[in-house]
Design a protein around this motif. Structure first.
Motif, PDB file in Angstrom:
ATOM      1  N   THR A  18       3.871 -10.324 -17.624  1.00  0.00           N
ATOM      2  CA  THR A  18       4.585 -11.390 -16.924  1.00  0.00           C
ATOM      3  C   THR A  18       3.716 -12.034 -15.851  1.00  0.00           C
ATOM      4  OG1 THR A  18       6.714 -10.320 -17.356  1.00  0.00           O
ATOM      5  CG2 THR A  18       6.613 -11.862 -15.511  1.00  0.00           C
ATOM      6  N   ALA A  19       2.974 -11.222 -15.104  1.00  0.00           N
ATOM      7  CA  ALA A  19       2.117 -11.772 -14.047  1.00  0.00           C
ATOM      8  C   ALA A  19       1.077 -12.728 -14.612  1.00  0.00           C
ATOM      9  CB  ALA A  19       1.434 -10.636 -13.286  1.00  0.00           C
ATOM     10  N   ASP A  20       0.589 -12.467 -15.821  1.00  0.00           N
ATOM     11  CA  ASP A  20      -0.381 -13.360 -16.461  1.00  0.00           C
ATOM     12  C   ASP A  20       0.260 -14.705 -16.780  1.00  0.00           C
ATOM     13  OD1 ASP A  20      -2.424 -11.337 -16.558  1.00  0.00           O
ATOM     14  OD2 ASP A  20      -1.367 -10.445 -18.260  1.00  0.00           O
ATOM     15  N   PHE A  21       1.505 -14.682 -17.226  1.00  0.00           N
ATOM     16  CA  PHE A  21       2.201 -15.926 -17.547  1.00  0.00           C
ATOM     17  C   PHE A  21       2.448 -16.748 -16.288  1.00  0.00           C
ATOM     18  CE2 PHE A  21       5.948 -18.511 -18.693  1.00  0.00           C
ATOM     19  CZ  PHE A  21       5.499 -19.070 -19.884  1.00  0.00           C
ATOM     20  N   HIS A  54       7.878 -15.217 -33.403  1.00  0.00           N
ATOM     21  CA  HIS A  54       7.371 -13.942 -32.884  1.00  0.00           C
ATOM     22  C   HIS A  54       5.940 -13.654 -33.329  1.00  0.00           C
ATOM     23  CE1 HIS A  54      10.384 -11.982 -30.529  1.00  0.00           C
ATOM     24  NE2 HIS A  54      11.311 -12.006 -31.470  1.00  0.00           N
ATOM     25  N   GLN A  55       5.510 -14.232 -34.427  1.00  0.00           N
ATOM     26  CA  GLN A  55       4.135 -13.973 -34.861  1.00  0.00           C
ATOM     27  C   GLN A  55       3.148 -14.431 -33.789  1.00  0.00           C
ATOM     28  OE1 GLN A  55       3.650 -12.211 -37.819  1.00  0.00           O
ATOM     29  NE2 GLN A  55       5.890 -12.148 -37.779  1.00  0.00           N
ATOM     30  N   TRP A  56       3.479 -15.488 -33.063  1.00  0.00           N
ATOM     31  CA  TRP A  56       2.685 -15.916 -31.916  1.00  0.00           C
ATOM     32  C   TRP A  56       3.069 -15.106 -30.671  1.00  0.00           C
ATOM     33  CZ3 TRP A  56       4.150 -19.321 -35.709  1.00  0.00           C
ATOM     34  CH2 TRP A  56       3.216 -20.272 -36.156  1.00  0.00           C
ATOM     35  N   PHE A  57       4.386 -15.027 -30.415  1.00  0.00           N
ATOM     36  CA  PHE A  57       4.908 -14.463 -29.170  1.00  0.00           C
ATOM     37  C   PHE A  57       5.479 -13.066 -29.424  1.00  0.00           C
ATOM     38  CE2 PHE A  57       5.262 -19.081 -28.929  1.00  0.00           C
ATOM     39  CZ  PHE A  57       4.639 -19.360 -27.718  1.00  0.00           C
ATOM     40  N   GLY A  58       4.657 -12.045 -29.207  1.00  0.00           N
ATOM     41  CA  GLY A  58       5.080 -10.681 -29.438  1.00  0.00           C
ATOM     42  C   GLY A  58       4.141  -9.941 -30.369  1.00  0.00           C
ATOM     43  N   ASP A  59       3.659 -10.646 -31.426  1.00  0.00           N
ATOM     44  CA  ASP A  59       2.757 -10.014 -32.378  1.00  0.00           C
ATOM     45  C   ASP A  59       1.299 -10.306 -32.025  1.00  0.00           C
ATOM     46  OD1 ASP A  59       5.216  -9.515 -33.458  1.00  0.00           O
ATOM     47  OD2 ASP A  59       4.710 -10.141 -35.481  1.00  0.00           O
ATOM     48  N   SER A  60       0.923 -11.583 -32.021  1.00  0.00           N
ATOM     49  CA  SER A  60      -0.439 -11.931 -31.611  1.00  0.00           C
ATOM     50  C   SER A  60      -0.635 -11.679 -30.120  1.00  0.00           C
ATOM     51  CB  SER A  60      -0.724 -13.401 -31.945  1.00  0.00           C
ATOM     52  OG  SER A  60      -2.038 -13.751 -31.552  1.00  0.00           O
ATOM     53  N   VAL A  61       0.280 -12.185 -29.309  1.00  0.00           N
ATOM     54  CA  VAL A  61       0.275 -11.889 -27.866  1.00  0.00           C
ATOM     55  C   VAL A  61       1.363 -10.838 -27.639  1.00  0.00           C
ATOM     56  CG1 VAL A  61       0.416 -12.817 -25.528  1.00  0.00           C
ATOM     57  CG2 VAL A  61      -0.344 -14.294 -27.414  1.00  0.00           C
ATOM     58  N   SER A  62       0.941  -9.601 -27.458  1.00  0.00           N
ATOM     59  CA  SER A  62       1.888  -8.490 -27.348  1.00  0.00           C
ATOM     60  C   SER A  62       2.141  -8.131 -25.894  1.00  0.00           C
ATOM     61  CB  SER A  62       1.339  -7.261 -28.091  1.00  0.00           C
ATOM     62  OG  SER A  62       1.170  -7.552 -29.465  1.00  0.00           O
ATOM     63  N   PRO A  63       3.314  -7.566 -25.608  1.00  0.00           N
ATOM     64  CA  PRO A  63       3.633  -7.226 -24.216  1.00  0.00           C
ATOM     65  C   PRO A  63       2.791  -6.060 -23.716  1.00  0.00           C
ATOM     66  CG  PRO A  63       5.313  -6.371 -25.687  1.00  0.00           C
ATOM     67  CD  PRO A  63       4.400  -7.209 -26.531  1.00  0.00           C
ATOM     68  N   ARG A  64       2.462  -6.092 -22.439  1.00  0.00           N
ATOM     69  CA  ARG A  64       1.711  -4.987 -21.842  1.00  0.00           C
ATOM     70  C   ARG A  64       2.632  -3.800 -21.559  1.00  0.00           C
ATOM     71  NH1 ARG A  64      -2.156  -7.435 -17.925  1.00  0.00           N
ATOM     72  NH2 ARG A  64      -3.099  -8.002 -19.927  1.00  0.00           N
ATOM     73  N   THR A  65       3.856  -4.083 -21.154  1.00  0.00           N
ATOM     74  CA  THR A  65       4.881  -3.045 -21.015  1.00  0.00           C
ATOM     75  C   THR A  65       6.151  -3.580 -21.654  1.00  0.00           C
ATOM     76  OG1 THR A  65       5.921  -3.767 -18.939  1.00  0.00           O
ATOM     77  CG2 THR A  65       3.871  -2.474 -18.746  1.00  0.00           C
ATOM     78  N   TRP A  66       7.112  -2.685 -21.880  1.00  0.00           N
ATOM     79  CA  TRP A  66       8.350  -3.146 -22.488  1.00  0.00           C
ATOM     80  C   TRP A  66       9.197  -3.976 -21.534  1.00  0.00           C
ATOM     81  CZ3 TRP A  66       9.364  -4.003 -27.232  1.00  0.00           C
ATOM     82  CH2 TRP A  66       8.714  -3.282 -28.234  1.00  0.00           C
ATOM     83  N   SER A  67       8.899  -3.951 -20.244  1.00  0.00           N
ATOM     84  CA  SER A  67       9.583  -4.849 -19.312  1.00  0.00           C
ATOM     85  C   SER A  67       9.146  -6.298 -19.497  1.00  0.00           C
ATOM     86  CB  SER A  67       9.318  -4.410 -17.867  1.00  0.00           C
ATOM     87  OG  SER A  67       9.897  -3.159 -17.607  1.00  0.00           O
ATOM     88  N   ASP A  68       8.045  -6.513 -20.217  1.00  0.00           N
ATOM     89  CA  ASP A  68       7.589  -7.868 -20.542  1.00  0.00           C
ATOM     90  C   ASP A  68       8.245  -8.398 -21.803  1.00  0.00           C
ATOM     91  OD1 ASP A  68       5.648  -8.017 -18.377  1.00  0.00           O
ATOM     92  OD2 ASP A  68       4.422  -6.605 -19.534  1.00  0.00           O
ATOM     93  N   LEU A  69       9.266  -7.705 -22.299  1.00  0.00           N
ATOM     94  CA  LEU A  69       9.939  -8.086 -23.538  1.00  0.00           C
ATOM     95  C   LEU A  69      10.471  -9.511 -23.496  1.00  0.00           C
ATOM     96  CD1 LEU A  69      11.145  -7.232 -26.316  1.00  0.00           C
ATOM     97  CD2 LEU A  69      13.135  -6.372 -25.052  1.00  0.00           C
ATOM     98  N   TRP A  70      10.833  -9.992 -22.311  1.00  0.00           N
ATOM     99  CA  TRP A  70      11.382 -11.346 -22.211  1.00  0.00           C
ATOM    100  C   TRP A  70      10.408 -12.386 -22.743  1.00  0.00           C
ATOM    101  CZ3 TRP A  70       9.905 -15.794 -19.624  1.00  0.00           C
ATOM    102  CH2 TRP A  70       8.797 -15.678 -18.775  1.00  0.00           C
ATOM    103  N   LEU A  71       9.106 -12.116 -22.618  1.00  0.00           N
ATOM    104  CA  LEU A  71       8.102 -13.048 -23.133  1.00  0.00           C
ATOM    105  C   LEU A  71       8.172 -13.155 -24.650  1.00  0.00           C
ATOM    106  CD1 LEU A  71       5.090 -12.021 -20.867  1.00  0.00           C
ATOM    107  CD2 LEU A  71       6.113 -14.310 -20.968  1.00  0.00           C
ATOM    108  N   ASN A  72       8.529 -12.061 -25.310  1.00  0.00           N
ATOM    109  CA  ASN A  72       8.703 -12.083 -26.766  1.00  0.00           C
ATOM    110  C   ASN A  72       9.989 -12.796 -27.145  1.00  0.00           C
ATOM    111  OD1 ASN A  72       6.730 -10.122 -26.263  1.00  0.00           O
ATOM    112  ND2 ASN A  72       7.563  -8.653 -27.715  1.00  0.00           N
TER     113      ASN A  72
END
Length: 488
Positions: A439-442, A323-341
């Motif tokens: 998500t759209a960025d990914f 999560h330090q990479w995925f969620g902390d350094s790269v944080s979600p723009r909205t909480w619907s992007d939580l799946w990326l974390n």
């Protein structure tokens, strides 16, 4: 008082009258938000927070309010008559804007500040709030977590404003300074690096600063009878673990694994993104572990309950580290992007278990595929999760955002190949470091790496009510038994 010309006095009177009229005609203060699909009243429009300076005074009793001073440096992004801050579960004593005392009101979970006049866009402001911070609320509501010997924080997803006022949404990351005063027999640790410690009488003030911006939900302050265990990670990275002092030796077999786990993650996605790392092991019961930035929070029982096998505990450690990479350094723009974390953290957790404990990734993904339709029926698809149940914010964290989202990454690797997938992962964390991404960025980056438009592929996997066929595994099937629908 200096002499004022008649013309200047008239101008000042006219300005004052206009301000008075404007003040009396402002609509009633209401809580605002930035329109997050899952937390519509979280965050506030009209400004960008640059930095927080949070001062806390702890008297040694973890069921009593702390005295606090929170200073917020911000810049307006649009003209503002009022400044809304997220804050609840504390008493506000005074507010100042750029050193001038300001009126304030409370509406629901917003602290609403009225500056002396209308503030144009592009103006730097310093808002100072003197308040209390109350840890005596319900244990499962988030914010302060009471431990056997003090306090820690668990602010995800919307609980930082139960500790300090701010813009409590991950879309507005900022730098943090913590100044915490506590009885001298206790140890204080917070996100970032220590920058000072001073003793005065029976109390000591500890100061920490982050070197990278951080979302409010990732803030961490630990106060207790703690041992701080230091070692060195890859590239000389400072590693500091914070554990109950009485359990230091008992926990050492787990703590010493961190440097190798850091090295393994760097092999997968590139260099660790922050100034230091470590684990905070707290003697408390939260029901979860948490990726607070540079200092991940864990319950002590995870390491002391013999029912948890070693491979499982290791994989949980790697989950929060990822999560330090995925969620902390790269944080979600909205909480619907939580799946990326959570999807990525679950992915690397499973990968680590495969590499180090012989737990086949494919078996775990096949099991997830079997359950995927059930999970989607219960909580929505990965990138369009259903809102959490009223009064149960933690219910947002459902299986579909964990293994259900790791399954999306498995399908993507099957679709574009292992080499392209590895390239995508490294480009994602490097290109979005210290920022927010959606998500759209990914989807856009994955399409670029693959050399073809993957929009249709992602539409099914991220937004479909039913799980698409798994590339390379036409024999896999997913079912959603009626008895399972509606489970969380």
């Amino acid at each position: 008082m200096p002499f004022l010309s008649r013309r200047l006095r008239a101008a000042l009177l006219a300005t004052a009258s206009a301000a008075l009229v404007a003040a009396t005609t402002l609509p009633a203060p209401v809580p605002l938000g930035i329109g997050d699909p899952l937390f519509p009243h979280l965050g506030n429009p009209g400004y960008d927070v640059l930095a927080y300076d949070i001062g806390l005074t702890y008297n040694g009793h973890n069921d009593e309010p702390l005295s606090a001073v929170t200073t917020i440096d911000m810049k307006t992004t649009e003209p503002l008559e009022r400044i809304n801050l997220d804050f609840t579960r504390g008493t506000v004593r005074s507010v100042a804007v750029n050193g001038l005392r300001a009126d304030f009101e409370v509406a629901d979970e917003d602290l609403i500040v009225r500056p002396a006049g209308r503030v144009p866009a592009g103006v730097p402001l310093r808002v100072t709030v003197r308040h209390t911070s109350d840890p005596s609320g319900e244990r499962d509501s988030g914010g302060w977590v009471r431990t056997a010997d003090g306090l820690a924080m668990a602010n995800q997803a919307d609980a930082a404003h139960r500790v300090f006022p701010g813009n409590d949404h991950p879309a507005d990351k900022a730098y943090f300074t913590f100044r915490v005063t506590a009885p001298s027999e206790l140890t204080v640790v917070a996100n970032g690096l220590p920058t000072g410690r001073s003793r005065h009488g029976d109390s000591t003030t500890w100061t920490y600063r982050t070197e990278h911006p951080m979302a409010t939900e990732l803030a961490q302050v630990s106060i207790g009878r703690s041992a701080v265990v230091r070692r060195t990670g890859p590239h000389g990275l400072p590693v500091r673990d914070v554990v109950p002092a009485a359990d230091r030796d008992r926990l050492e077999p787990w703590l010493k694994k961190t440097p190798d786990q850091l090295a393994w993650m760097e092999q997968q996605v590139g260099r660790y993104p922050f100034e230091n790392y470590g684990v905070l092991i707290a003697d408390t019961e939260t029901g979860f572990e948490l990726e607070t930035q540079t200092l991940s929070l864990f319950e002590k029982r995870l390491f002391t309950d013999a029912r948890y096998p070693e491979w499982y505990v290791d994989s949980v450690l790697v989950h929060e580290l990822a999560h330090q990479w995925f969620g902390d350094s790269v944080s979600p723009r909205t909480w619907s992007d939580l799946w990326l974390n959570e999807g990525h953290a679950s992915w690397y957790e499973a990968r680590y278990a495969e590499d180090h404990a012989g737990k086949p990734l494919e078996e775990r993904m096949r099991s997830a595929y079997t359950w995927s339709d059930t999970w989607r029926a219960a909580g929505g698809p990965p990138a369009r999760p259903a809102a959490p149940a009223p009064g149960e914010k933690i219910s947002l964290f459902r299986p579909v955002v964990y293994d259900g989202s790791a399954l999306v990454l498995y399908a993507l690797r099957q679709e574009i190949g292992q080499d392209a997938f590895g390239t995508l992962e490294r480009l994602w964390v490097r290109g979005n470091r210290d920022s927010n991404a959606a998500t759209a960025d990914f989807v856009r980056l994955a399409s670029r790496v693959a050399g073809r438009d993957l929009t249709a592929f992602f539409d099914g996997w991220l937004y479909g009510a039913k799980t698409p066929p798994m590339p390379g595994h036409p024999d896999w099937h997913s079912t959603a038994p009626a008895v399972e629908r509606g489970q969380r």
